[in-house]
Write a protein that holds these residues in place. Structure first.
Motif, mmCIF file in Angstrom:
data_model
loop_
_atom_site.group_PDB
_atom_site.id
_atom_site.type_symbol
_atom_site.label_atom_id
_atom_site.label_comp_id
_atom_site.label_asym_id
_atom_site.label_seq_id
_atom_site.Cartn_x
_atom_site.Cartn_y
_atom_site.Cartn_z
ATOM 1 N N ALA A 62 12.321 3.909 -9.081
ATOM 2 C CA ALA A 62 13.082 3.416 -7.928
ATOM 3 C C ALA A 62 12.200 2.605 -6.979
ATOM 4 O O ALA A 62 12.624 1.574 -6.446
ATOM 5 C CB ALA A 62 13.724 4.593 -7.192
ATOM 6 N N VAL A 63 10.979 3.067 -6.785
ATOM 7 C CA VAL A 63 10.115 2.416 -5.797
ATOM 8 C C VAL A 63 9.766 0.985 -6.220
ATOM 9 O O VAL A 63 9.514 0.114 -5.381
ATOM 10 C CB VAL A 63 8.855 3.286 -5.550
ATOM 11 N N GLN A 64 9.808 0.751 -7.530
ATOM 12 C CA GLN A 64 9.467 -0.589 -8.006
ATOM 13 C C GLN A 64 10.625 -1.571 -7.848
ATOM 14 O O GLN A 64 10.475 -2.757 -8.091
ATOM 15 C CB GLN A 64 9.015 -0.504 -9.472
ATOM 16 N N LYS A 65 11.781 -1.047 -7.400
ATOM 17 C CA LYS A 65 12.954 -1.918 -7.239
ATOM 18 C C LYS A 65 13.232 -2.253 -5.780
ATOM 19 O O LYS A 65 14.169 -2.969 -5.488
ATOM 20 C CB LYS A 65 14.178 -1.222 -7.842
ATOM 21 N N VAL A 66 12.461 -1.679 -4.872
ATOM 22 C CA VAL A 66 12.723 -1.936 -3.449
ATOM 23 C C VAL A 66 11.632 -2.839 -2.877
ATOM 24 O O VAL A 66 10.621 -3.095 -3.530
ATOM 25 C CB VAL A 66 12.827 -0.619 -2.640
ATOM 26 N N SER A 67 11.872 -3.317 -1.653
ATOM 27 C CA SER A 67 10.921 -4.254 -1.044
ATOM 28 C C SER A 67 10.521 -3.782 0.346
ATOM 29 O O SER A 67 11.270 -3.058 0.995
ATOM 30 C CB SER A 67 11.590 -5.625 -0.884
ATOM 31 N N PRO A 68 9.361 -4.253 0.792
ATOM 32 C CA PRO A 68 8.944 -3.916 2.155
ATOM 33 C C PRO A 68 9.953 -4.443 3.170
ATOM 34 O O PRO A 68 10.663 -5.417 2.900
ATOM 35 C CB PRO A 68 7.610 -4.655 2.316
ATOM 36 N N ASN A 69 10.045 -3.801 4.314
ATOM 37 C CA ASN A 69 10.949 -4.259 5.377
ATOM 38 C C ASN A 69 10.118 -4.788 6.559
ATOM 39 O O ASN A 69 8.879 -4.754 6.531
ATOM 40 C CB ASN A 69 11.935 -3.139 5.748
ATOM 41 N N PRO A 70 10.772 -5.294 7.606
ATOM 42 C CA PRO A 70 10.008 -5.891 8.720
ATOM 43 C C PRO A 70 8.984 -4.956 9.373
ATOM 44 O O PRO A 70 8.003 -5.431 9.949
ATOM 45 C CB PRO A 70 11.111 -6.272 9.719
ATOM 46 N N ALA A 71 9.174 -3.645 9.251
ATOM 47 C CA ALA A 71 8.187 -2.724 9.834
ATOM 48 C C ALA A 71 6.885 -2.770 9.028
ATOM 49 O O ALA A 71 5.785 -2.839 9.600
ATOM 50 C CB ALA A 71 8.747 -1.299 9.868
ATOM 51 N N HIS A 72 7.002 -2.741 7.691
ATOM 52 C CA HIS A 72 5.790 -2.860 6.863
ATOM 53 C C HIS A 72 5.125 -4.216 7.108
ATOM 54 O O HIS A 72 3.901 -4.326 7.176
ATOM 55 C CB HIS A 72 6.127 -2.767 5.366
ATOM 56 N N GLU A 73 5.954 -5.242 7.208
ATOM 57 C CA GLU A 73 5.407 -6.592 7.385
ATOM 58 C C GLU A 73 4.663 -6.721 8.718
ATOM 59 O O GLU A 73 3.610 -7.342 8.799
ATOM 60 C CB GLU A 73 6.529 -7.638 7.290
ATOM 61 N N ALA A 74 5.221 -6.088 9.751
ATOM 62 C CA ALA A 74 4.564 -6.153 11.059
ATOM 63 C C ALA A 74 3.210 -5.444 11.017
ATOM 64 O O ALA A 74 2.222 -5.940 11.586
ATOM 65 C CB ALA A 74 5.463 -5.524 12.127
ATOM 66 N N LEU A 75 3.142 -4.300 10.325
ATOM 67 C CA LEU A 75 1.846 -3.597 10.235
ATOM 68 C C LEU A 75 0.842 -4.413 9.421
ATOM 69 O O LEU A 75 -0.357 -4.390 9.704
ATOM 70 C CB LEU A 75 2.015 -2.201 9.627
ATOM 71 N N ALA A 76 1.329 -5.147 8.419
ATOM 72 C CA ALA A 76 0.432 -6.008 7.641
ATOM 73 C C ALA A 76 -0.119 -7.130 8.531
ATOM 74 O O ALA A 76 -1.288 -7.514 8.427
ATOM 75 C CB ALA A 76 1.175 -6.583 6.438
ATOM 76 N N LYS A 77 0.729 -7.624 9.412
ATOM 77 C CA LYS A 77 0.279 -8.667 10.354
ATOM 78 C C LYS A 77 -0.790 -8.083 11.294
ATOM 79 O O LYS A 77 -1.816 -8.703 11.558
ATOM 80 C CB LYS A 77 1.487 -9.181 11.143
ATOM 81 N N LEU A 78 -0.523 -6.867 11.759
ATOM 82 C CA LEU A 78 -1.511 -6.209 12.630
ATOM 83 C C LEU A 78 -2.834 -6.068 11.876
ATOM 84 O O LEU A 78 -3.907 -6.349 12.422
ATOM 85 C CB LEU A 78 -0.984 -4.829 13.047
ATOM 86 N N ASP A 79 -2.754 -5.639 10.625
ATOM 87 C CA ASP A 79 -3.952 -5.456 9.812
ATOM 88 C C ASP A 79 -4.718 -6.775 9.681
ATOM 89 O O ASP A 79 -5.948 -6.829 9.800
ATOM 90 C CB ASP A 79 -3.537 -4.926 8.432
ATOM 91 N N ALA A 80 -3.984 -7.857 9.459
ATOM 92 C CA ALA A 80 -4.635 -9.159 9.265
ATOM 93 C C ALA A 80 -5.271 -9.670 10.559
ATOM 94 O O ALA A 80 -6.298 -10.330 10.536
ATOM 95 C CB ALA A 80 -3.610 -10.165 8.749
ATOM 96 N N GLU A 81 -4.655 -9.357 11.702
ATOM 97 C CA GLU A 81 -5.096 -10.007 12.945
ATOM 98 C C GLU A 81 -5.900 -9.106 13.885
ATOM 99 O O GLU A 81 -6.547 -9.601 14.801
ATOM 100 C CB GLU A 81 -3.864 -10.564 13.684
ATOM 101 N N TRP A 82 -5.846 -7.793 13.667
ATOM 102 C CA TRP A 82 -6.525 -6.890 14.601
ATOM 103 C C TRP A 82 -8.017 -6.899 14.339
ATOM 104 O O TRP A 82 -8.471 -6.570 13.244
ATOM 105 C CB TRP A 82 -5.964 -5.461 14.446
ATOM 106 N N GLU A 83 -8.804 -7.254 15.345
ATOM 107 C CA GLU A 83 -10.239 -7.391 15.129
ATOM 108 C C GLU A 83 -10.989 -6.078 15.279
ATOM 109 O O GLU A 83 -12.117 -5.924 14.833
ATOM 110 C CB GLU A 83 -10.803 -8.466 16.057
ATOM 111 N N GLY A 84 -10.342 -5.112 15.939
ATOM 112 C CA GLY A 84 -10.971 -3.800 16.070
ATOM 113 C C GLY A 84 -10.748 -2.983 14.811
ATOM 114 O O GLY A 84 -10.279 -3.485 13.794
ATOM 115 N N GLU A 85 -11.115 -1.712 14.922
ATOM 116 C CA GLU A 85 -10.879 -0.831 13.773
ATOM 117 C C GLU A 85 -9.408 -0.502 13.654
ATOM 118 O O GLU A 85 -8.720 -0.344 14.672
ATOM 119 C CB GLU A 85 -11.640 0.479 14.003
ATOM 120 N N LEU A 86 -8.942 -0.372 12.432
ATOM 121 C CA LEU A 86 -7.549 0.032 12.199
ATOM 122 C C LEU A 86 -7.528 0.852 10.929
ATOM 123 O O LEU A 86 -8.174 0.510 9.936
ATOM 124 C CB LEU A 86 -6.665 -1.211 12.012
#
Ligand code: OAD
Length: 235
Positions: A62-86
């Motif tokens: 089942a997990v291979q049939k679903v997709s990330p939602n805007p919450a996952h995407e927002a955390l990925a953006k934070l990960d990409a842009e946050w210069e401190g530790e995360l």
């Protein structure tokens, strides 16, 4: 307060709910459909391995049939842009944080797309069934089990999580009921260690009163809002 540098984010089933993955404790959730003792304990697996393998095979598929939602995407953006530790500590066994592009992710309860050899203890990426008892690619034993932490087992990488909690000045909990320890205790630990604490959840959770701030709503709305807020420098 001063600007945070070191952030620990804890996520739970609520962040993946809007991607179509059942949570555990909401109405109709997984623990209403299945007995925890049967499918999420070493004793249950010893009693009826086939039932347990079928349960996780179905979830792996089942997990291979679903997709990330805007919450996952927002955390990925934070990960990409946050210069401190995360560190994004997830209790989830899906791979939606990674598929959204997040890199600083730790799966404390294991991963559906991984198999653990009960003989040699090696972990292997796995997207297929385990029901037919495939051989471990490492030692050859037919002893592969889901690489998921069951009740009574130790979550992964607790030392690394606590090292981050000790340095954190902001702890954010997203989409978790706060019912399962040790994750449910992180808010208290983070607070005692000096971090500010924020909860983003559909409803007030069991541990809400431990947080400095608790916001209620859908993760797909609250998380992008918070990420935008934290990535916008204050003047
Ligand atoms: P739960 O099912 O206990 O809690 C999910 C939380 O997410 C609830 O508080 C919901 O209100 C909230 N929620 C639901 N939909 C949401 C949405 N769209 N946006 C925001 N919040 C939403 O799941 P977890 O807290 O993750 O452990 O459960 C913790 C652990 O218990 C799991 O990792 C699993 C389970 O037994 C193991 O299997 C070891």
């Amino acid at each position: 307060m001063s600007e945070p540098r070191n952030i620990v984010v804890l996520t739970g089933a609520g962040i993946s709910a809007e991607s179509g993955i059942d949570t555990f404790r909401d109405a109709g959730g997984l623990w209403e459909q299945h007995r925890v003792e049967d499918v999420a304990t070493p004793e249950g697996f010893a009693r009826d391995p086939e039932l347990v393998q079928r349960f996780y095979d179905a979830r792996r598929e089942a997990v291979q049939k679903v997709s990330p939602n805007p919450a996952h995407e927002a955390l990925a953006k934070l990960d990409a842009e946050w210069e401190g530790e995360l560190l994004i500590v997830t209790q989830n066994v899906d791979d939606l944080h990674e598929r959204a592009g997040a890199r600083r992710v730790l799966h404390m309860h294991g991963e559906l797309l991984s198999a653990l050899c009960a003989r040699c203890e090696a972990r292997h990426s796995w997207s297929e069934t385990l029901l037919d008892q495939p051989a471990c690619p490492g030692c050859g034993a037919q002893a592969l089990r889901p690489d998921v932490v069951w009740f009574g087992e130790m979550p992964y990488q607790m030392e690394r999580i606590y090292a981050h909690l000790r340095r954190a000045d902001l702890f954010v909990s997203i989409g978790t009921s706060g019912a399962v320890y040790p994750a449910a205790g992180f808010v208290r630990d983070a607070r005692e260690l000096g971090a500010r604490t924020l909860e983003l959840n559909l409803e007030r959770s069991e541990g809400s009163y431990w947080f400095n701030e608790s916001r209620q709503g859908r993760a797909s709305e609250l998380v992008p809002e918070w990420v935008k807020e934290i990535l916008t420098p204050s003047v």
